[in-house]
Motif scaffolding. Structure first.
Motif, PDB file in Angstrom:
ATOM      1  N   ARG A  35       0.993  -0.850   0.066  1.00 12.62           N
ATOM      2  CA  ARG A  35      -0.174  -0.140  -0.317  1.00 12.62           C
ATOM      3  C   ARG A  35       0.658   0.840  -0.216  1.00 12.62           C
ATOM      4  NH1 ARG A  35      -2.730   2.431   4.449  1.00 12.62           N
ATOM      5  NH2 ARG A  35      -0.485   1.858   5.643  1.00 12.62           N
ATOM      6  N   SER A  41      -4.704   4.868  -1.593  1.00 12.03           N
ATOM      7  CA  SER A  41      -5.431   5.167  -0.089  1.00 12.03           C
ATOM      8  C   SER A  41      -6.327   3.906   0.228  1.00 12.03           C
ATOM      9  CB  SER A  41      -6.887   5.822  -0.636  1.00 12.03           C
ATOM     10  OG  SER A  41      -7.788   5.722  -1.706  1.00 12.03           O
ATOM     11  N   THR A  42      -7.063   3.506   1.872  1.00 11.08           N
ATOM     12  CA  THR A  42      -7.809   2.514   2.034  1.00 11.08           C
ATOM     13  C   THR A  42      -8.649   1.652   0.907  1.00 11.08           C
ATOM     14  OG1 THR A  42      -7.430   3.193   4.496  1.00 11.08           O
ATOM     15  CG2 THR A  42      -9.054   1.086   4.436  1.00 11.08           C
ATOM     16  N   TRP A 241      -7.165  -7.002   7.108  1.00 11.12           N
ATOM     17  CA  TRP A 241      -7.231  -5.547   7.354  1.00 11.12           C
ATOM     18  C   TRP A 241      -6.977  -5.380   9.179  1.00 11.12           C
ATOM     19  CZ3 TRP A 241      -8.257  -1.918   3.813  1.00 11.12           C
ATOM     20  CH2 TRP A 241      -9.002  -2.400   3.253  1.00 11.12           C
ATOM     21  N   LEU A 244      -3.149  -3.076   9.092  1.00 14.82           N
ATOM     22  CA  LEU A 244      -4.056  -2.261   8.581  1.00 14.82           C
ATOM     23  C   LEU A 244      -4.978  -1.658   9.329  1.00 14.82           C
ATOM     24  CD1 LEU A 244      -4.919  -2.136   4.668  1.00 14.82           C
ATOM     25  CD2 LEU A 244      -2.575  -1.149   5.243  1.00 14.82           C
ATOM     26  N   ASP A 248      -3.348   1.751  10.993  1.00 14.14           N
ATOM     27  CA  ASP A 248      -3.895   3.510  10.684  1.00 14.14           C
ATOM     28  C   ASP A 248      -4.834   3.439  12.003  1.00 14.14           C
ATOM     29  OD1 ASP A 248      -2.502   2.981   7.991  1.00 14.14           O
ATOM     30  OD2 ASP A 248      -4.410   2.783   7.128  1.00 14.14           O
ATOM     31  N   GLY A 363     -13.585  -2.407   2.639  1.00 12.55           N
ATOM     32  CA  GLY A 363     -12.471  -0.823   2.457  1.00 12.55           C
ATOM     33  C   GLY A 363     -13.792   1.005   2.410  1.00 12.55           C
ATOM     34  N   GLY A 366     -14.129   1.735   5.639  1.00 15.44           N
ATOM     35  CA  GLY A 366     -13.417   2.527   5.752  1.00 15.44           C
ATOM     36  C   GLY A 366     -12.899   3.534   5.701  1.00 15.44           C
ATOM     37  N   GLN A 367     -12.927   3.860   3.955  1.00 14.91           N
ATOM     38  CA  GLN A 367     -12.908   5.114   3.794  1.00 14.91           C
ATOM     39  C   GLN A 367     -13.953   6.318   4.356  1.00 14.91           C
ATOM     40  OE1 GLN A 367     -10.221   5.292   1.864  1.00 14.91           O
ATOM     41  NE2 GLN A 367     -10.926   7.884   0.585  1.00 14.91           N
ATOM     42  N   ILE A 371     -10.991   2.303   9.403  1.00 13.89           N
ATOM     43  CA  ILE A 371     -10.901   0.706   9.268  1.00 13.89           C
ATOM     44  C   ILE A 371     -11.565   0.507  10.621  1.00 13.89           C
ATOM     45  CG2 ILE A 371      -9.257   0.763   9.843  1.00 13.89           C
ATOM     46  CD1 ILE A 371     -10.943  -1.756   7.333  1.00 13.89           C
TER      47      ILE A 371
END
Length: 413
Positions: A35, A41-42, A241, A244, A248, A363, A366-367, A371
């Motif tokens: 990534r 981006s997520t 996930w 991440l 994040d 995703g 999460g955006q 997330i």
């Protein structure tokens, strides 16, 4: 069906499970690095992961036809080699020649090989389980988890040492493919009962379509599929996930994210190693419901706590809780020896639907919401799996069923 020695056959199944877990976990452990390398981006990363999910669904839906034509031995060898080569392509697209399309092509091919191999090896595991007369499916999936633990550990070391993704995944792809090629000679060449092949023509195809329709009309199989869907989503969301989410959502570095995933797979392994005795003592339904509750508690800890040790504990409980849903569902689907292959394929398809829907759904959520909050969607599916858990209870064997079981074992020589 040709006579095959039981012990080498069983060991070859174990190797296939371990190799699949090892290959997959090495990819997962390097997702943050991929990534960052591509500045995604997520939401973009979720779409990239969709190529893996789509390839997996293609592979699992084609697995039965491929196995009917090539036989288990060549199918498992071919699909694992495909997955290994695809990992090399993913690594090249991540660091040597950074390009999203190249990664997507590699992930799609990896998904196809991995998905088809997963179905084929689970069918073989169900056949071996029936032959040895003991509950070994959780142990087989524990071997998969041991492979993921080794892969996650190697991925964490590669990340900490700054090993390029191309070098790392290239080596892993070769090792995983070669291990199954070497041991794959011990798989039977044909399905039990002399499965239909391409040479059977329309008659074989028509019989397979009729069998497929009858399986999907079975209410018990559909409810087992709900269990598989919910617990596969719990497992798959962690695979996609947890690294991440740790980076994040909790401020971990990339190595810390890989270690959080390692905690998940380590305790998933523990759950699967202890799963056989637990199932024999308390039965499928109570065990599935209790592990579902543990998964929910662990997921809540992971989402809502910010203290790093509590996050790791949450990942561990999440792993224990998600450990038995998939193997128990596979065993339940194989309770009827005469239709085990078709039923295992059907519930695997429903389980893998989670891997198709999960990455883009989480995703997108999460955006917009982060997330960690997106992972709340997993709780609803875990609850649904607990509600549907009675479907995995083994049917009460009558005299005819016992006679059928005694007479249907595959000779092992």
């Amino acid at each position: 069906m040709p006579v095959v020695p039981l012990r080498p056959w069983r060991n070859a199944v174990f190797v296939a499970f371990a190799a699949c877990g090892f290959a997959f976990a090495n990819w997962v452990a390097r997702i943050p690095a991929v990534r960052d390398s591509l500045h995604l981006s997520t939401q973009d990363m979720g779409l990239v992961l969709l190529s893996l999910s789509g390839g997996s669904v293609i592979g699992l839906t084609a697995a039965d036809a491929v196995t009917q034509k090539l036989g288990p031995r060549r199918t498992i060898r071919f699909t694992m080699v495909l997955a290994g080569v695809a990992l090399v392509v993913v690594g090249l697209g991540a660091s040597a020649f950074p390009a999203v399309p190249l990664i997507c092509v590699g992930l799609a091919a990896f998904g196809m090989g991995y998905g088809a191999c997963d179905v084929a090896m689970n069918v073989q595991g169900a056949l071996v389980e029936r032959e040895v007369g003991k509950t070994i499916m959780p142990l087989l999936h524990a071997t998969f988890s041991l492979g993921t633990l080794a892969g996650a550990g190697l991925g964490a070391l590669a990340s900490a040492a700054g090993v390029p993704v191309a070098v790392h995944l290239g080596i892993v792809g070769v090792l995983a493919g070669a291990s199954v090629v070497v041991t794959g000679r011990h798989f039977p060449q044909q399905l039990p009962g002399g499965g239909q092949s391409a040479q059977d023509g329309p008659r074989g195809l028509g019989a397979r379509l009729a069998a497929w329709g009858s399986v999907w009309a079975d209410r018990r199989i559909l409810l087992i599929g709900v269990v598989m869907l919910g617990m596969s989503f719990a497992e798959g969301s962690a695979n996609d996930w947890i690294s991440l989410g740790s980076v994040d959502g909790h401020g971990f570095d990339n190595t810390g994210g890989a270690l959080a995933y390692a905690a998940f797979v380590a305790f998933m392994t523990v759950g699967r190693l202890l799963g056989g005795p637990a199932l024999d003592r308390w039965g499928r339904v109570p065990v599935v419901r209790c592990t579902g509750l543990l998964a929910a508690i662990g997921l809540a800890l992971f989402i809502f706590t910010s203290w790093p040790p509590a996050v790791i504990v949450g990942a561990a409980l999440w792993g224990v809780g998600a450990s038995l849903g998939f193997p128990v569902g596979m065993s339940a689907a194989a309770d009827d020896p005469e239709r085990a292959s078709a039923r295992v394929g059907a519930v695997a398809t429903m389980g893998y639907a989670a891997f198709l829907v999960g990455p883009p759904l989480l995703g997108l959520l999460g955006q917009h919401f982060g997330i960690l909050h997106a992972l709340l969607a997993v709780l609803a599916l875990i609850a649904a799996a607990c509600v549907a858990a009675p479907a995995v209870a083994p049917p009460k064997p009558g005299p005819a069923a016992r006679s059928s079981r005694d007479g249907s074992a595959v000779r092992s020589g």
